[in-house]
Design an enzyme around this catalytic site. Sequence first.
Site, mmCIF file in Angstrom:
data_model
loop_
_atom_site.group_PDB
_atom_site.id
_atom_site.type_symbol
_atom_site.label_atom_id
_atom_site.label_comp_id
_atom_site.label_asym_id
_atom_site.label_seq_id
_atom_site.Cartn_x
_atom_site.Cartn_y
_atom_site.Cartn_z
ATOM 1 C CD GLU A 48 26.886 -59.035 -66.512
ATOM 2 O OE1 GLU A 48 28.095 -59.271 -66.348
ATOM 3 O OE2 GLU A 48 26.364 -58.826 -67.626
ATOM 4 N NE ARG A 93 37.834 -64.111 -59.646
ATOM 5 C CZ ARG A 93 36.603 -64.077 -60.174
ATOM 6 N NH1 ARG A 93 35.919 -65.185 -60.352
ATOM 7 N NH2 ARG A 93 36.055 -62.951 -60.536
ATOM 8 C CE LYS A 147 28.251 -64.288 -62.913
ATOM 9 N NZ LYS A 147 27.473 -63.092 -62.540
HETATM 10 P P1 ATP Z 1 32.157 -65.113 -62.911
HETATM 11 O O1 ATP Z 1 33.599 -65.075 -63.278
HETATM 12 O O2 ATP Z 1 31.764 -66.339 -62.188
HETATM 13 O O3 ATP Z 1 31.248 -64.799 -64.035
HETATM 14 P P2 ATP Z 1 31.894 -62.445 -62.042
HETATM 15 O O4 ATP Z 1 32.942 -61.756 -61.289
HETATM 16 O O5 ATP Z 1 31.776 -62.068 -63.457
HETATM 17 O O6 ATP Z 1 32.035 -64.004 -61.807
HETATM 18 P P3 ATP Z 1 29.784 -61.005 -60.857
HETATM 19 O O7 ATP Z 1 28.349 -61.287 -60.913
HETATM 20 O O8 ATP Z 1 30.280 -59.799 -61.546
HETATM 21 O O9 ATP Z 1 30.492 -62.294 -61.390
HETATM 22 O O10 ATP Z 1 30.319 -61.030 -59.367
HETATM 23 C C1 ATP Z 1 29.764 -60.291 -58.335
HETATM 24 C C2 ATP Z 1 30.785 -60.130 -57.251
HETATM 25 O O11 ATP Z 1 31.217 -61.408 -56.791
HETATM 26 C C3 ATP Z 1 32.019 -59.391 -57.715
HETATM 27 O O12 ATP Z 1 32.319 -58.401 -56.760
HETATM 28 C C4 ATP Z 1 33.075 -60.434 -57.785
HETATM 29 O O13 ATP Z 1 34.322 -59.897 -57.469
HETATM 30 C C5 ATP Z 1 32.618 -61.458 -56.744
HETATM 31 N N1 ATP Z 1 33.068 -62.791 -57.112
HETATM 32 C C6 ATP Z 1 32.846 -63.456 -58.259
HETATM 33 N N2 ATP Z 1 33.472 -64.643 -58.282
HETATM 34 C C7 ATP Z 1 34.111 -64.757 -57.083
HETATM 35 C C8 ATP Z 1 34.947 -65.747 -56.481
HETATM 36 N N3 ATP Z 1 35.247 -66.889 -57.122
HETATM 37 N N4 ATP Z 1 35.424 -65.509 -55.242
HETATM 38 C C9 ATP Z 1 35.131 -64.371 -54.595
HETATM 39 N N5 ATP Z 1 34.360 -63.399 -55.102
HETATM 40 C C10 ATP Z 1 33.854 -63.570 -56.332
HETATM 41 MG MG MG Z 2 31.802 -59.602 -63.286
#
Ligand code: ATP
Ligand code: MG
Length: 586
Positions: free
Chosen positions: A48, A284, A294
């Site tokens: 996102e 993760r 984020k």
């Molecule tokens: P955050 O919690 O940091 O905001 P998010 O999952 O909301 O992370 P996205 O932009 O939706 O952020 O993530 C894009 C992709 O990256 C998703 O498929 C998510 O599963 C993966 N992802 C995010 N954080 C991690 C992590 N710490 N380890 C592995 N994959 C991750």
């Molecule tokens: Mg997300």
Amino acid sequence: MEDIAKSAGNTTGAEAAETRGHFIWQFIEGDVSRGLNGGAVVTRFPPEPNGYLHIGHAKAICIDFGMAAEFGGECHLRMDDTNPSKEDEDYVRSIKEDVRWLGFDWGDGFFYASDLFDELHAFACELIKRGQAYVCDLSQEEWKKYRGIPTEPGTPSPYRSRTPDENLALFEQMRLGAFAEGSCCLRAKIDMASPNIHFRDPVIYRIMEEPHYRTGSKWRIYPMYDFAHPFEDAREGVTHSLCTLEFEVHRPLYDWVIDRMAECGLLVKRGDAIVRPQQREFARLSLDYTVMSKRKLLQLVQEGRVSGWDDPRMPTISGLRRRGYPAESIRDFCEKIGVSKYKSATELSLLESCVRDTLNRTALRRMGVLNPLKVIIDNFPEDAEDSFDAVNNPEDEAAGTRPVPFSRELWIERDDFMETPPPKFFRLAPGREVRLRYACLFTCTSVEKDADGNITAVHGTWDPASRGGNAPDGRKVKGTIHWVSAKHAVPVKARLYDRLFTVPDPEADETKPFTEFLNPDSLRETTALCEPSVAALAPGDRIQLERLGYFAADTSDSAPGAPVLNRTVTLKDSWSKAAQTPPSTK
Ligand code: ATP
Ligand code: MG
């Protein structure tokens, strides 16, 4: 496919568990060998655009692009931009830059979820017509109460029995902005008694007044993640939708959406085969001594705790890049941590050791002094100069040598001298001979002190017969220290970093804000007195300052002839006690 099976068979047990043989690899391999989806493998990385990518995303990127490459498929880069409130074009730009920098190529496969808003809306209308979605006027609080707890069936919403016509009309009014945010939403009609809470008539569209960074004020209703994500996957022809574990409980809903799309003829074809995306989840990445959400990283930026998303202390890809981490090291790290379903915190030191491995092979060696102490060579003529050839990289013969100027007054590291040395201190002390790296043997004869008794300079003599580093009589010295000719030294701004937080898990104590655990000493700015060639570093260049660590010329603050050095990593694991002082070279 035979090739893949064969090479997998060739890997040892431990390797296979970590790399290609992992459960996601096996899952995809099974589908491919059964010819599912026409044998195609299409994955996607769907961030996102509401923040910069971090090292956790790097793990997902390596898995998504890595699996596609492994099976000769493709990996899309998709902006999952269905929530207008925090998304921004600058984030899109940075995400593309970071994925490219990590070494991955999405080819033509760049997409925006927001490009599908029309299609998503049409699909939602179709579900309404089929009696599979309804407009619900419960407030969020009521909705939660009705939904209930997993162990007892929920209560159906009083609006659940609205007719398709009524729902269509209401949904249209929602779209036109007739209702306030939160006053109603569109819900899928699934199963209020399901033990899976996400199946209890989940919200699939909500009202949001905020303009979207791409579609402006065209929409006042936006699809929820659980509804939009499978739809985007399916419309892009994604075969394997890989994500993190928290989505595992959402998988039945993911499949429900795909089933409804199949009924509506919305799944795409690959040759004769209908592509039906499947979701699989992995753990993760969490790294100690940092935070990864984020939202929290944004807070650090907004509160000015760091200089920006790309502050070299941040776990963001752009921060690590600016710090000097090579992309190769990050990929190597992701390979080493492997792919599993077990949640665990990975040690920062593993990432750092991957960085050292790459830089040891590739970074040119230079000499510089961080905490200077003057050395005066009494038997070296006052105005004379000499020059010595120094090896650029002992790991890479092709890197050659460079001349380093030498003169009567030098800077050495203050730590490399002790007036009354303890046993096992092999560096400089009164009466002791050490090697000045690449130059000669030098013996300390006396020290100068100020009125308070602090040592201000060290005097001694060099052995001209040892020019180049060794005495012709073959006598041994135990210590070798680095130095910089004082009159040739270039002062360079250097930034030394420590961990961003003082505790391994800054989020563990929920009663305290994580910012309470910020390390006040995470950044120390100082001046390094460097050999002249350091002045010529271009932004992004990486060097090893011998015995002090790897440094990268900052990409934002360096000026021509005046680099600013960020210490990427120390030479040894500085968290281990043994490495607290620079090691003596024996
Ligand atoms: P955050 O919690 O940091 O905001 P998010 O999952 O909301 O992370 P996205 O932009 O939706 O952020 O993530 C894009 C992709 O990256 C998703 O498929 C998510 O599963 C993966 N992802 C995010 N954080 C991690 C992590 N710490 N380890 C592995 N994959 C991750
Ligand atoms: Mg997300």
